[in-house]
Motif scaffolding. Structure first.
Motif, PDB file in Angstrom:
ATOM      1  N   THR A 189     -18.149 -16.131 110.418  1.00 52.55           N
ATOM      2  CA  THR A 189     -18.893 -17.327 110.803  1.00 52.55           C
ATOM      3  C   THR A 189     -20.199 -16.953 111.501  1.00 52.55           C
ATOM      4  O   THR A 189     -20.351 -15.854 112.031  1.00 52.55           O
ATOM      5  N   CYS A 190     -21.145 -17.889 111.502  1.00 53.26           N
ATOM      6  CA  CYS A 190     -22.453 -17.676 112.127  1.00 53.26           C
ATOM      7  C   CYS A 190     -22.840 -18.890 112.957  1.00 53.26           C
ATOM      8  O   CYS A 190     -22.442 -20.018 112.644  1.00 53.26           O
ATOM      9  N   GLU A 191     -23.635 -18.652 113.996  1.00 57.06           N
ATOM     10  CA  GLU A 191     -24.272 -19.751 114.709  1.00 57.06           C
ATOM     11  C   GLU A 191     -25.393 -20.330 113.845  1.00 57.06           C
ATOM     12  O   GLU A 191     -26.043 -19.598 113.083  1.00 57.06           O
ATOM     13  N   ASN A 192     -25.628 -21.622 113.992  1.00 62.02           N
ATOM     14  CA  ASN A 192     -26.685 -22.266 113.205  1.00 62.02           C
ATOM     15  C   ASN A 192     -28.010 -21.513 113.293  1.00 62.02           C
ATOM     16  O   ASN A 192     -28.729 -21.376 112.299  1.00 62.02           O
ATOM     17  N   ARG A 193     -28.342 -21.019 114.488  1.00 62.14           N
ATOM     18  CA  ARG A 193     -29.644 -20.374 114.673  1.00 62.14           C
ATOM     19  C   ARG A 193     -29.790 -19.119 113.820  1.00 62.14           C
ATOM     20  O   ARG A 193     -30.910 -18.679 113.545  1.00 62.14           O
ATOM     21  N   ASN A 194     -28.667 -18.522 113.402  1.00 65.92           N
ATOM     22  CA  ASN A 194     -28.699 -17.310 112.582  1.00 65.92           C
ATOM     23  C   ASN A 194     -28.206 -17.546 111.158  1.00 65.92           C
ATOM     24  O   ASN A 194     -28.148 -16.598 110.368  1.00 65.92           O
ATOM     25  N   LEU A 195     -27.875 -18.792 110.842  1.00 70.55           N
ATOM     26  CA  LEU A 195     -27.231 -19.087 109.561  1.00 70.55           C
ATOM     27  C   LEU A 195     -28.255 -19.690 108.599  1.00 70.55           C
ATOM     28  O   LEU A 195     -28.272 -20.890 108.334  1.00 70.55           O
ATOM     29  N   MET A 196     -29.113 -18.837 108.074  1.00 73.24           N
ATOM     30  CA  MET A 196     -30.192 -19.310 107.206  1.00 73.24           C
ATOM     31  C   MET A 196     -30.073 -18.776 105.785  1.00 73.24           C
ATOM     32  O   MET A 196     -30.578 -19.393 104.852  1.00 73.24           O
ATOM     33  N   VAL A 197     -29.446 -17.627 105.617  1.00 75.51           N
ATOM     34  CA  VAL A 197     -29.231 -17.088 104.266  1.00 75.51           C
ATOM     35  C   VAL A 197     -27.958 -16.250 104.278  1.00 75.51           C
ATOM     36  O   VAL A 197     -27.702 -15.488 105.209  1.00 75.51           O
ATOM     37  N   HIS A 198     -27.155 -16.427 103.253  1.00 70.52           N
ATOM     38  CA  HIS A 198     -25.948 -15.623 103.077  1.00 70.52           C
ATOM     39  C   HIS A 198     -25.512 -15.736 101.627  1.00 70.52           C
ATOM     40  O   HIS A 198     -25.931 -16.655 100.914  1.00 70.52           O
ATOM     41  N   GLY A 199     -24.667 -14.811 101.181  1.00 65.94           N
ATOM     42  CA  GLY A 199     -24.215 -14.889  99.803  1.00 65.94           C
ATOM     43  C   GLY A 199     -23.583 -13.612  99.302  1.00 65.94           C
ATOM     44  O   GLY A 199     -23.070 -12.806 100.092  1.00 65.94           O
ATOM     45  N   TRP A 200     -23.666 -13.428  97.999  1.00 65.39           N
ATOM     46  CA  TRP A 200     -22.892 -12.393  97.313  1.00 65.39           C
ATOM     47  C   TRP A 200     -23.750 -11.630  96.310  1.00 65.39           C
ATOM     48  O   TRP A 200     -24.728 -12.164  95.788  1.00 65.39           O
ATOM     49  N   ILE A 201     -23.329 -10.395  96.010  1.00 63.97           N
ATOM     50  CA  ILE A 201     -24.005  -9.541  95.038  1.00 63.97           C
ATOM     51  C   ILE A 201     -22.993  -9.047  94.011  1.00 63.97           C
ATOM     52  O   ILE A 201     -21.886  -8.611  94.367  1.00 63.97           O
ATOM     53  N   SER A 202     -23.388  -9.122  92.755  1.00 58.88           N
ATOM     54  CA  SER A 202     -22.645  -8.504  91.649  1.00 58.88           C
ATOM     55  C   SER A 202     -23.368  -7.226  91.241  1.00 58.88           C
ATOM     56  O   SER A 202     -24.598  -7.222  91.130  1.00 58.88           O
ATOM     57  N   ASN A 203     -22.610  -6.157  91.003  1.00 60.61           N
ATOM     58  CA  ASN A 203     -23.213  -4.911  90.535  1.00 60.61           C
ATOM     59  C   ASN A 203     -23.430  -4.893  89.030  1.00 60.61           C
ATOM     60  O   ASN A 203     -24.276  -4.145  88.533  1.00 60.61           O
ATOM     61  N   ASP A 204     -22.645  -5.695  88.283  1.00 62.09           N
ATOM     62  CA  ASP A 204     -22.706  -5.636  86.825  1.00 62.09           C
ATOM     63  C   ASP A 204     -22.594  -7.037  86.231  1.00 62.09           C
ATOM     64  O   ASP A 204     -21.501  -7.581  86.159  1.00 62.09           O
ATOM     65  N   PRO A 205     -23.750  -7.613  85.815  1.00 61.86           N
ATOM     66  CA  PRO A 205     -25.096  -7.100  85.986  1.00 61.86           C
ATOM     67  C   PRO A 205     -25.563  -7.286  87.441  1.00 61.86           C
ATOM     68  O   PRO A 205     -25.008  -8.137  88.151  1.00 61.86           O
ATOM     69  N   PRO A 206     -26.553  -6.499  87.890  1.00 59.97           N
ATOM     70  CA  PRO A 206     -27.006  -6.607  89.281  1.00 59.97           C
ATOM     71  C   PRO A 206     -27.624  -7.975  89.560  1.00 59.97           C
ATOM     72  O   PRO A 206     -28.732  -8.271  89.102  1.00 59.97           O
ATOM     73  N   THR A 207     -26.865  -8.806  90.273  1.00 66.29           N
ATOM     74  CA  THR A 207     -27.224 -10.215  90.459  1.00 66.29           C
ATOM     75  C   THR A 207     -26.854 -10.656  91.870  1.00 66.29           C
ATOM     76  O   THR A 207     -25.774 -10.315  92.361  1.00 66.29           O
ATOM     77  N   GLY A 208     -27.731 -11.426  92.497  1.00 65.71           N
ATOM     78  CA  GLY A 208     -27.433 -11.996  93.808  1.00 65.71           C
ATOM     79  C   GLY A 208     -27.332 -13.508  93.728  1.00 65.71           C
ATOM     80  O   GLY A 208     -28.078 -14.161  92.984  1.00 65.71           O
ATOM     81  N   PHE A 209     -26.394 -14.067  94.501  1.00 63.50           N
ATOM     82  CA  PHE A 209     -26.227 -15.522  94.617  1.00 63.50           C
ATOM     83  C   PHE A 209     -26.289 -15.849  96.099  1.00 63.50           C
ATOM     84  O   PHE A 209     -25.458 -15.375  96.886  1.00 63.50           O
ATOM     85  N   TRP A 210     -27.274 -16.664  96.496  1.00 67.43           N
ATOM     86  CA  TRP A 210     -27.537 -16.889  97.920  1.00 67.43           C
ATOM     87  C   TRP A 210     -27.675 -18.370  98.227  1.00 67.43           C
ATOM     88  O   TRP A 210     -28.253 -19.126  97.445  1.00 67.43           O
TER      89      TRP A 210
END
Length: 646
Positions: A212-233
């Motif tokens: 969990t994060c405090e609102n003040r620090n909760l601006m971007v988060h997500g996941w990365i796939s290595n195959d294919p190299p992809t981020g979801f944020w």
């Protein structure tokens, strides 16, 4: 710009928006995101899930009309689809769900309009929603415990999670939590990975609350796939629509792989942060827009660099706020908003003769209310900033309306509130001048414990039991409090007697346990605890009044009783009564809601040094659960009021 304009395709049962970079498929008219095509992946969402369990808005609500309908979970499903805007530059579509009295008890009593926006050349899409409870007596009373946007990603692809620079790692699989592979611990969210698919995770604890994060620090988060190299944020460019202010803590990403944008939630606060609406109470609020960002790297490049790119994109979104493109009149543009600026000083003559500039103080606008009410405000909008080294602050792009100015200053107890409401109008630039905060103070500091910063982080946080670790935090002392089961270690450190803290000899970073929890007994039941603060006073003014300030960083179904020099006195000098529902300790929080108490201590109750020690007894008697506990922020004993300087 991309040479391909935004395309809208309306099919039976689905709507597809595509800009040549990302293609989003949404069920029609429900408005559930069923597919996201990107970077060669036909769908980044979990294709094994039912279509309604991939990307959705949801609510948890309860009726307040005595019908007994409580804790109802509802995935918001639209009944009407509409094209709001369509061009090669942008498409905005709406999936709305009206409410009427025939739906009473079946659906949350809200008109909900979910919007999705795809912009030309943009590697992602935006979503926001307008919630409305009409001011008609036919509209039932209800409470809104939670609302959020959730995305369930492909578990065969997305294995690396990032919520902050010091909390990012390859994660266990959801299968590792299943019966046979995972062993549930003291509550269902915490699971010991006994036989995970990947042996490297064996013996670790997985618990979504560790991320969990405090609102003040909760601006971007997500996941990365290595195959294919992809981020979801998931990028949240503004806190204005989230409840509880900068310190409110929310879930974000966790094993699933799950990615959330939480707008309203009771975690780390309890019922205080659950908005309640009376029958026929008019209310409307816009949640979002938030940005769902997808990124990729070329083959051969490190996929983990996608986190750095996501942080860069987050800053671009923050600078673009408020967005100019949402079509709803309920989302005001920059020229329809106002600004304020000023300076905040702090006045404490026992610290310094002159007013002191604040540095890093939090200043915000929230609905008019009592001092400190912003942290429990959960219906409207809030706008926050921090002062610079001179105490100067500026808050821009404020929605029109009436607000109080609130503030708190790290290093000083209590809360500031201006007495007069501020009216924000479109285009206004208000200079409120110099504001002076006078924190509570009656006399000179005789002694203190801790740092007044609304957190218990400076106190002693034990190392975790080796049987219950999250390896990510093993070399991160700043995150030690996030480990599972720390509350049980109090009883191991103090198996018979309780904590005794001696002013002048003890060190709060080593000798003051981070939470006053019940002690586990041999029969596995729990008992309340009494902590002692021992101190000497060179002189005592028998007829004077001393002041004990107690700032709590959190409380959960707890009580604090204070006795002076007689632990067996039947009636305590002071009691908070039963307070708090933040449940922060099992959820690995180092604070919940802030509480501040003032206890007047007659000099006649104290003894001077030659007569021995004074002892304050701090008793937390509630012990039906190991989690009924208090976290302290700061404790101070002040000398007699007569010593206040001119």
């Amino acid at each position: 710009m991309s040479p391909i304009g935004v395309q809208l395709q309306i099919e039976d049962g689905h709507v597809v928006i595509n800009n040549g970079i990302v293609e989003v498929t949404i069920s029609n008219p429900e408005g559930i995101v069923t597919g996201i095509r990107y970077n060669g992946l036909d769908n980044v969402l979990e294709i094994l899930n039912n279509e309604s369990d991939r990307g959705y808005w949801d609510v948890v609500w309860s009726a307040l009309d005595g019908s007994g309908k409580t804790g109802l979970f509802e995935v918001i499903k639209g009944t009407s689809f509409k094209v709001i805007a369509e061009s090669e530059e942008l498409v905005e579509i709406s999936f709305s769900r009206p409410w009427d009295p025939s739906l009473k008890g079946k659906l949350a009593p809200l008109n909900i309009d979910k919007r999705f926006i795809l912009v030309r050349g943009c590697s992602g899409f935006y979503t926001y929603a307008i919630y409305e409870h009409l001011g008609s007596q036919e509209w039932q009373a209800f409470s809104l415990a939670e609302t959020r946007v959730a995305f369930k990603l492909r578990k065969d692809k997305f294995h690396y999670m990032a919520v902050s620079d010091d909390r990012r790692r390859y994660m266990p699989l959801p299968d590792d939590r299943s019966p046979g592979r995972g062993q549930p611990l003291a509550y269902p969210e915490a699971v010991l990975l006994a036989d995970p698919v990947e042996p490297e995770f064996k013996g670790e604890v997985d618990d979504k609350y560790q991320y969990t994060c405090e609102n003040r620090n909760l601006m971007v988060h997500g996941w990365i796939s290595n195959d294919p190299p992809t981020g979801f944020w998931q990028i949240t460019p503004s806190d204005e629509f989230r409840t509880g202010g900068p310190l409110k803590q929310n879930l974000c990403s966790h094993v699933g792989p799950t990615c959330l944008a939480v707008f309203v939630g009771a975690h780390y606060a309890g019922d205080d942060l659950v908005p309640k609406f009376g029958q026929g109470e008019a209310w409307k609020k816009v949640f979002g827009p938030v940005f769902i960002y997808l990124n990729s790297v070329m083959d051969g490049e490190d996929p983990l660099t996608l986190w750095d790119d996501a942080k860069t994109q987050m800053m671009i979104e923050v600078k673009s706020w408020p967005y100019s493109f949402p079509a709803s009149e309920d989302f005001p543009k920059s020229n329809q908003r106002g600004n304020i600026c000023g300076k905040l000083l702090v006045r404490d003559r026992f610290v310094q003769d002159n007013d002191m500039p604040t540095n890093g103080a939090y200043v915000g606008l929230a609905q008019p209310g009592e001092v400190g009410s912003w942290q429990r405000e959960c219906k409207d909008y809030q706008f926050w900033t921090k002062t610079d080294e001179n105490g100067v602050f500026s808050i821009t792009n404020i929605r029109t309306g009436n607000y109080n100015i609130y503030a708190w200053v790290p290093g000083f107890i209590g809360d500031y509130r201006n007495d007069d409401a501020i009216t924000i109008t479109a285009g206004c630039d208000i200079n409120v001048g110099t504001l002076v905060y006078e924190p509570p103070r009656s006399g000179p500091t005789l002694w203190d414990i801790g740092i007044p910063d609304r957190s218990a982080a400076e106190f002693f946080v034990p190392d975790p039991n080796p049987q219950y670790v999250n390896k990510l935090f093993l070399d991160q002392p700043q995150n030690n409090f996030r480990q599972y089961g720390l509350w049980e270690q109090y009883g191991e450190l103090y198996p018979e007697g309780d904590l005794i803290f001696t002013i002048g000899d003890s060190d709060y970073s080593k000798d003051w346990f981070y939470a006053q929890v019940p002690r586990r007994k041999k029969d596995k039941s729990y008992e309340g605890t009494t902590w002692q603060i021992k101190f000497k006073l060179e002189n005592v003014q028998q007829t004077a009044t001393y002041t004990l300030r107690i700032a709590l960083a959190g409380a959960s179904l707890a009580e604090l009783q204070v006795r002076v020099n007689d632990r067996n006195k039947v009636r305590p000098l002071f009691t908070t009564g039963l307070i708090g529902r933040d449940n922060a300790i099992p959820r690995h929080g180092i604070h919940g809601l802030y509480w501040l108490y003032t206890v007047e201590v007659l000099g006649s109750l104290l003894v001077k040094e030659e007569e021995g020690d004074n002892i304050f007894y701090f008793t937390q008697p509630r012990s039906q659960s190991p989690f009924q506990a208090i976290m302290y922020d700061y404790i101070r004993l002040e000398g007699p009021k007569s010593d206040v300087p001119n």
